[in-house]
Design a protein around this motif. Structure first.
Motif, PDB file in Angstrom:
ATOM      1  N   ILE A  53       6.503 -23.212 -27.932  1.00 41.71           N
ATOM      2  CA  ILE A  53       7.934 -23.574 -28.134  1.00 41.71           C
ATOM      3  C   ILE A  53       8.294 -22.330 -28.620  1.00 41.71           C
ATOM      4  CG2 ILE A  53       9.240 -25.540 -29.448  1.00 41.71           C
ATOM      5  CD1 ILE A  53       7.169 -27.562 -29.070  1.00 41.71           C
ATOM      6  N   LEU A  54       8.034 -22.098 -29.871  1.00 42.84           N
ATOM      7  CA  LEU A  54       8.880 -21.182 -30.932  1.00 42.84           C
ATOM      8  C   LEU A  54       8.880 -20.106 -29.566  1.00 42.84           C
ATOM      9  CD1 LEU A  54       9.353 -19.813 -33.148  1.00 42.84           C
ATOM     10  CD2 LEU A  54       7.298 -19.773 -34.043  1.00 42.84           C
ATOM     11  N   ALA A  55       8.091 -19.774 -29.046  1.00 41.91           N
ATOM     12  CA  ALA A  55       7.924 -18.380 -28.259  1.00 41.91           C
ATOM     13  C   ALA A  55       9.581 -18.319 -27.433  1.00 41.91           C
ATOM     14  CB  ALA A  55       6.214 -17.825 -27.846  1.00 41.91           C
ATOM     15  N   ALA A  56       9.286 -19.414 -26.724  1.00 49.29           N
ATOM     16  CA  ALA A  56      10.228 -19.842 -25.873  1.00 49.29           C
ATOM     17  C   ALA A  56      11.802 -19.407 -26.668  1.00 49.29           C
ATOM     18  CB  ALA A  56      10.362 -21.273 -24.989  1.00 49.29           C
ATOM     19  N   ALA A  57      11.772 -20.608 -27.883  1.00 55.59           N
ATOM     20  CA  ALA A  57      12.674 -20.039 -28.728  1.00 55.59           C
ATOM     21  C   ALA A  57      12.937 -18.878 -28.809  1.00 55.59           C
ATOM     22  CB  ALA A  57      13.458 -20.815 -29.678  1.00 55.59           C
ATOM     23  N   GLU A  58      12.045 -18.045 -29.773  1.00 54.22           N
ATOM     24  CA  GLU A  58      12.602 -16.669 -30.248  1.00 54.22           C
ATOM     25  C   GLU A  58      12.541 -14.917 -28.759  1.00 54.22           C
ATOM     26  OE1 GLU A  58       9.503 -15.724 -33.666  1.00 54.22           O
ATOM     27  OE2 GLU A  58       8.404 -16.033 -31.589  1.00 54.22           O
ATOM     28  N   SER A  59      12.343 -16.486 -27.586  1.00 50.91           N
ATOM     29  CA  SER A  59      12.666 -14.705 -26.540  1.00 50.91           C
ATOM     30  C   SER A  59      14.343 -15.210 -25.680  1.00 50.91           C
ATOM     31  CB  SER A  59      11.728 -15.660 -25.320  1.00 50.91           C
ATOM     32  OG  SER A  59      11.195 -16.403 -24.874  1.00 50.91           O
ATOM     33  N   GLY A  60      15.060 -15.869 -26.392  1.00 50.53           N
ATOM     34  CA  GLY A  60      15.896 -16.361 -25.349  1.00 50.53           C
ATOM     35  C   GLY A  60      16.109 -17.979 -24.005  1.00 50.53           C
ATOM     36  N   ASP A  61      15.096 -18.354 -24.583  1.00 47.68           N
ATOM     37  CA  ASP A  61      15.075 -19.365 -23.666  1.00 47.68           C
ATOM     38  C   ASP A  61      15.218 -20.943 -23.940  1.00 47.68           C
ATOM     39  OD1 ASP A  61      14.439 -20.985 -20.882  1.00 47.68           O
ATOM     40  OD2 ASP A  61      12.128 -20.448 -20.565  1.00 47.68           O
ATOM     41  N   PRO A  62      16.256 -21.236 -24.118  1.00 43.43           N
ATOM     42  CA  PRO A  62      17.033 -22.307 -24.982  1.00 43.43           C
ATOM     43  C   PRO A  62      15.805 -23.364 -23.658  1.00 43.43           C
ATOM     44  CG  PRO A  62      18.932 -21.245 -23.623  1.00 43.43           C
ATOM     45  CD  PRO A  62      18.119 -20.277 -24.248  1.00 43.43           C
ATOM     46  N   THR A  63      15.798 -23.196 -22.008  1.00 40.64           N
ATOM     47  CA  THR A  63      16.201 -24.804 -22.396  1.00 40.64           C
ATOM     48  C   THR A  63      14.178 -24.803 -21.849  1.00 40.64           C
ATOM     49  OG1 THR A  63      17.646 -24.063 -20.168  1.00 40.64           O
ATOM     50  CG2 THR A  63      16.142 -25.105 -19.378  1.00 40.64           C
ATOM     51  N   GLY A  64      13.532 -23.388 -21.373  1.00 38.70           N
ATOM     52  CA  GLY A  64      12.193 -23.275 -21.948  1.00 38.70           C
ATOM     53  C   GLY A  64      12.050 -24.454 -22.900  1.00 38.70           C
TER      54      GLY A  64
END
Length: 230
Positions: free
Chosen positions: A188-199
């Motif tokens: 979850i954190l990796a998705a947030a850090e990569s700029g993927d809010p939907t993911g």
């Protein structure tokens, strides 16, 4: 209420000016570790003696814990540790499923510094007991949703945090699945850090739903499509 744990905490309470906060934390930790069991009566005199304080901070702590959902107050039985049941658990997590993924989606879409979330993951990994781990996980989730930009939404989710900590600590006594959940947190954190809010929102919804189904039956809310970022 004998044992070295409460006595040590009592000595700490006597040394720290903010005694009420220390008493609150001590009782909360005892509840989350199972030292104070679900359904157990919480007698002010006994707690005060074990912690080395007067009954006043104990009474204040029990009222605060009742407001947080960890303690129930009855005119007949007095204060007792909240009993965990599947219906209550599903109600708590259903609220989170309705609100938290959207809050995290908004936070991730706004581009945040996720240092606090990474720090909470580190504390969870190094926790010495399930109470510390549960509280660290609680802080991780808050670090994800707190920057969502809606203070009312944050307040509602904050009100569920202690109840979630009790539920997760209780669940881990039966199914110690925190390693799996730690891996899900990292994703979850990796998705947030990569700029993927939907993911990030989708992974969070799956994370909560899976935990509920594994520990409290299949009464979780159905899968929902995250809202468009447009």
């Amino acid at each position: 209420m004998s044992g070295s744990g409460p006595l040590v905490l009592g000595q700490a309470a006597a040394a720290i000016p903010s005694r009420s906060v220390v008493v609150l934390d001590a009782i909360k930790h005892a509840i989350l570790t199972g030292q104070l069991r679900p359904g157990q009566n919480l007698v002010e005199t006994d707690l005060a003696q074990a912690l080395g304080v007067s009954k006043t901070p104990v009474r204040e702590a029990l009222k605060t814990l009742a407001g947080a959902g960890l303690v129930t107050m009855s005119p007949y039985r007095g204060a007792t540790v909240r009993t965990v049941d599947d219906e209550w658990a599903r109600s708590v997590y259903d609220m989170r499923l309705l609100l938290e993924p959207e809050a995290v989606r908004r936070a991730a879409a706004s581009g945040q510094d996720w240092t606090a979330a990474r720090s909470a993951l580190t504390r969870s990994d190094s926790a010495s007991d399930r109470a510390e781990r549960s509280l660290a996980n609680r802080d991780f989730h808050r670090a994800l949703y707190a920057p969502c930009g809606n203070p009312i939404l944050v307040t509602v989710l904050d009100d569920l945090r202690d109840q979630t900590a009790l539920l997760s600590a209780s669940a881990w006594t039966r199914t110690p699945s925190w390693r799996q959940e730690a891996d899900e947190h990292r994703a979850i954190l990796a998705a947030a850090e990569s700029g993927d809010p939907t993911g990030a929102a989708t992974l969070l919804h799956e994370h909560i739903s899976t935990f509920v189904a594994r520990n409290f039956g299949d009464g979780a809310a159905p899968e929902r499509e995250p809202r468009s970022t447009a």
